[in-house]
Structure formats: C-alpha cells, structure tokens
Write a protein that holds these residues in place. Structure first.
Motif, short mmCIF file in Angstrom:
data_model
loop_
_atom_site.label_atom_id
_atom_site.label_comp_id
_atom_site.label_asym_id
_atom_site.label_seq_id
_atom_site.Cartn_x
_atom_site.Cartn_y
_atom_site.Cartn_z
N ALA A 92 -5.40 -13.12 -45.60
CA ALA A 92 -5.27 -14.56 -45.40
C ALA A 92 -6.50 -15.32 -45.89
CB ALA A 92 -5.04 -14.86 -43.92
N ALA A 93 -7.34 -14.67 -46.70
CA ALA A 93 -8.53 -15.34 -47.21
C ALA A 93 -8.16 -16.56 -48.04
CB ALA A 93 -9.37 -14.37 -48.03
N ARG A 94 -7.01 -16.50 -48.71
CA ARG A 94 -6.48 -17.66 -49.42
C ARG A 94 -5.23 -18.10 -48.67
NH1 ARG A 94 -7.37 -19.56 -54.56
NH2 ARG A 94 -8.47 -17.64 -55.10
N PHE A 174 8.97 -17.31 -47.50
CA PHE A 174 8.52 -15.94 -47.30
C PHE A 174 7.99 -15.70 -45.88
CE2 PHE A 174 7.62 -15.84 -52.10
CZ PHE A 174 8.90 -15.36 -52.36
N THR A 175 7.46 -16.75 -45.26
CA THR A 175 6.96 -16.61 -43.89
C THR A 175 8.11 -16.35 -42.92
OG1 THR A 175 5.09 -18.07 -44.36
CG2 THR A 175 5.67 -17.74 -42.04
N GLU A 176 9.20 -17.10 -43.08
CA GLU A 176 10.36 -16.91 -42.21
C GLU A 176 10.97 -15.52 -42.39
OE1 GLU A 176 13.06 -20.07 -42.95
OE2 GLU A 176 11.82 -21.59 -41.95
N LEU A 177 10.84 -14.96 -43.59
CA LEU A 177 11.36 -13.62 -43.85
C LEU A 177 10.41 -12.52 -43.35
CD1 LEU A 177 12.75 -14.10 -47.48
CD2 LEU A 177 14.08 -13.91 -45.37
N GLY A 178 9.19 -12.92 -42.95
CA GLY A 178 8.21 -11.94 -42.51
C GLY A 178 7.48 -11.26 -43.66
N TRP A 179 7.52 -11.87 -44.84
CA TRP A 179 6.89 -11.27 -46.03
C TRP A 179 5.51 -11.83 -46.31
CZ3 TRP A 179 11.54 -11.39 -50.01
CH2 TRP A 179 12.55 -10.54 -49.52
N ASN A 180 5.06 -12.81 -45.53
CA ASN A 180 3.77 -13.45 -45.81
C ASN A 180 2.59 -12.53 -45.53
OD1 ASN A 180 4.64 -13.79 -43.04
ND2 ASN A 180 2.79 -15.01 -42.73
N ASP A 181 2.83 -11.36 -44.90
CA ASP A 181 1.73 -10.44 -44.67
C ASP A 181 1.38 -9.65 -45.93
OD1 ASP A 181 4.12 -9.09 -44.65
OD2 ASP A 181 3.53 -7.67 -43.08
N TRP A 182 2.25 -9.70 -46.95
CA TRP A 182 1.91 -9.01 -48.20
C TRP A 182 2.09 -9.89 -49.43
CZ3 TRP A 182 5.72 -7.92 -51.95
CH2 TRP A 182 7.04 -8.12 -51.54
N ILE A 183 2.92 -10.94 -49.36
CA ILE A 183 2.99 -11.91 -50.45
C ILE A 183 1.99 -13.02 -50.15
CG2 ILE A 183 4.41 -13.59 -51.67
CD1 ILE A 183 6.82 -11.88 -51.20
N LEU A 235 9.38 -16.19 -61.60
CA LEU A 235 8.54 -16.45 -60.43
C LEU A 235 7.34 -15.52 -60.48
CD1 LEU A 235 8.07 -17.75 -57.58
CD2 LEU A 235 9.30 -15.77 -56.65
N LYS A 236 6.14 -16.10 -60.43
CA LYS A 236 4.91 -15.30 -60.39
C LYS A 236 4.43 -15.22 -58.95
CE LYS A 236 0.97 -16.91 -61.97
NZ LYS A 236 -0.10 -17.33 -62.91
N ILE A 237 4.16 -14.02 -58.46
CA ILE A 237 3.67 -13.85 -57.10
C ILE A 237 2.36 -13.07 -57.11
CG2 ILE A 237 6.02 -13.86 -56.17
CD1 ILE A 237 5.62 -10.86 -55.55
N VAL A 238 1.54 -13.36 -56.12
CA VAL A 238 0.32 -12.60 -55.85
C VAL A 238 0.58 -11.82 -54.56
CG1 VAL A 238 -2.15 -12.71 -55.40
CG2 VAL A 238 -1.07 -14.41 -56.90
N TYR A 239 0.44 -10.50 -54.62
CA TYR A 239 0.77 -9.70 -53.44
C TYR A 239 -0.31 -8.64 -53.19
CZ TYR A 239 2.41 -6.09 -56.71
OH TYR A 239 2.50 -5.14 -57.70
N ALA A 240 -0.34 -8.17 -51.95
CA ALA A 240 -1.34 -7.20 -51.54
C ALA A 240 -0.70 -5.83 -51.35
CB ALA A 240 -2.01 -7.65 -50.25
N VAL A 241 -1.20 -4.84 -52.09
CA VAL A 241 -0.80 -3.45 -51.88
C VAL A 241 -1.62 -2.88 -50.72
CG1 VAL A 241 -0.67 -1.16 -52.92
CG2 VAL A 241 -0.16 -3.19 -54.29
N SER A 242 -2.89 -3.26 -50.68
CA SER A 242 -3.78 -2.91 -49.58
C SER A 242 -4.84 -4.01 -49.50
CB SER A 242 -4.44 -1.55 -49.82
OG SER A 242 -5.32 -1.61 -50.94
#
Length: 263
Positions: A92-94, A174-183, A235-242
């Motif tokens: 969540a730094a950004r 994405f937040t409502e889907l619960g995906w905001n922890d990695w997208i 659609l371009k996304i920034v996501y976290a693998v770790s």
C-alpha cells in the motif's frame, strides 16, 4: 451509428509548492495543491483516482487523510473526502482512492477559472503530522476519459436491452473483488459491455437480394444482427507477486469502447 471513441489516461499535476494562494493574494493555505483542467463537451470521465505515495517507514501504522476543497477566490473550505488506512503494508506504499463521484463536475465551467484546490490534513496513529512526514511525493490525480469523435450519439445516453445498440458502462472495482491486496494499480477499470436492439437491414434493395437468396437456397440462413463490441482497449496493471517483486503487465481487449450491429 456508433461513433469511434478514443481512450487515454491523463495525469494532472500540481504546482511545485505545497501552498495555495487565494485570488485576492491576502491568504496562503499550507498543505494545499492546485489542479488545472477542463473537459471538452465530447470528453466524458470514466474513472478518477487520487494517488498518494507514502514513505517506507510507515509500514504497520494507521493513516487518516482529511481532504478539503478550497474555493479559489475566498478560501472557503468544504469537506472533499476522508480516507482511512489501517496498518499500512508494503503493497500500500502507493495508495489509490477512487474519486470519480467527487470530481465529476470539475472542468465543466464555460467561463472563469479552471483551478481546483485541495487541502490535506493528515493524522498518523491519531496525531496530526505534516504532509512531508508521510508522503514522499505530492498527491496526483489520474483520470481516464473517453473522447467521442462525433456528436451524433450521446455517450451517456440511457442504454438498456430495449435501446438501439449501445455501450453500457460497467465498472469493475478490484477492492470489492478482494483483489486490491495484489493489484496495486489501477483501483478498477471500466470493462463495459454492449446491449440493445439491432433491426434487420431496412434498405429495400438489400432486403430484396437477401429474400431472393433465401428463396433460392433452402440452406441459406439470414442471422439476426446482434449488438457486439466494435473497439477494445488494453488494460495495464501493476501487481505484486511478493513484497519485493512488483510487476507491470498489459491485458489486451479488456475494455469495450464502442459497439455495432453484426450478423
């Protein structure tokens, strides 16, 4: 006929100093930023988010942002939004906050100033702090909007299954889907879909040819035209693998931009 639509993302930046000067010049407001833009008549907002980039030392802390909109002439402030972040993590730094409903009418003025000003009050674990103590860059507003190339068909028309073939806006959060922890970005996007009625071709000559073909060949089948996507954008996304592995990827054909009748 559906007009061609372009899609782009606009980054609206701020003045370099974190201070707003009221038009009469007698008042300066700290922790305040100026945003200047105007939407043309053929431009329609799809999404808007406020991006805040926090410093690394805040992991695990609690943040509250109280944001006010400041009138440029008299300095009057009205509440814009209150944003809470509990136990800030590395991903969540950004931080992205959806603000489309808040700024939908920004930039629609035909005269006067297009300057919008936002003042930030920040609390860290309940204690008020300065902006530079929690953010390592100034707040940015990111916009996505559609540019309609012709005026023959209003973009924001009433669109349902009884209307002529049209584009129905549909926002995926994405937040409502619960995906905001990695997208990490964006917070969502307009997937959209096509709906509405598609009549048979009304041109008499075309109808005569089709009828003749159907009469002479019993296997000939004239399909009912259907309302279907015509143009897409990726659609371009920034996501976290770790925590240490942040990636960017692009998915093609994710957002429908226009529709047409196809058989």
């Amino acid at each position: 006929m559906t007009s061609f639509i372009n899609f782009t993302t606009l980054h609206i930046f701020f003045n370099l100093a974190s201070q707003c000067i009221i038009e009469d010049g007698n008042e300066k407001i700290d922790n305040c930023f100026r945003y200047n833009f105007r939407l043309r008549n053929n431009e329609h907002l799809l999404s808007a988010d406020l991006t805040l980039k926090t410093i690394p030392e805040l992991y695990g802390r609690n943040l509250t942002f109280v944001i006010y909109e400041v009138r440029p002439y008299f300095g009057e402030m009205t509440l814009f939004d209150i944003l809470h972040i509990t136990e800030l993590n590395r991903q969540a730094a950004r931080i992205h906050f959806e603000i489309l409903d808040k700024i939908r009418n920004w930039g629609r003025k035909t005269s006067g100033s297009n300057i919008k000003m936002l003042k930030f009050e920040i609390k860290l674990d309940g204690t008020e702090v300065k902006l530079h103590e929690v953010l390592n860059t100034f707040p940015v507003i990111n916009l996505a909007y559609i540019v309609q190339s012709t005026y023959s068909e209003p973009l924001l028309q009433t669109c349902d299954d009884t209307s002529p073939c049209c584009l129905k806006q549909f926002y995926v959060n994405f937040t409502e889907l619960g995906w905001n922890d990695w997208i990490l970005s964006p917070p969502g996007y307009n997937a959209n879909y096509c709906t509405g009625q598609c009549p048979y071709n009304e041109n008499s000559e075309v109808q005569r040819i089709l009828h003749s073909a159907k009469t002479n060949d019993t296997a000939f089948f004239i399909s009912q035209p259907e309302c279907a996507p015509r143009h897409f954008v990726p659609l371009k996304i920034v996501y976290a693998v770790s925590h240490r592995d942040i990636r960017v990827t692009t998915f093609n054909g994710m957002s429908v931009l226009s529709c047409s009748c196809v058989a």
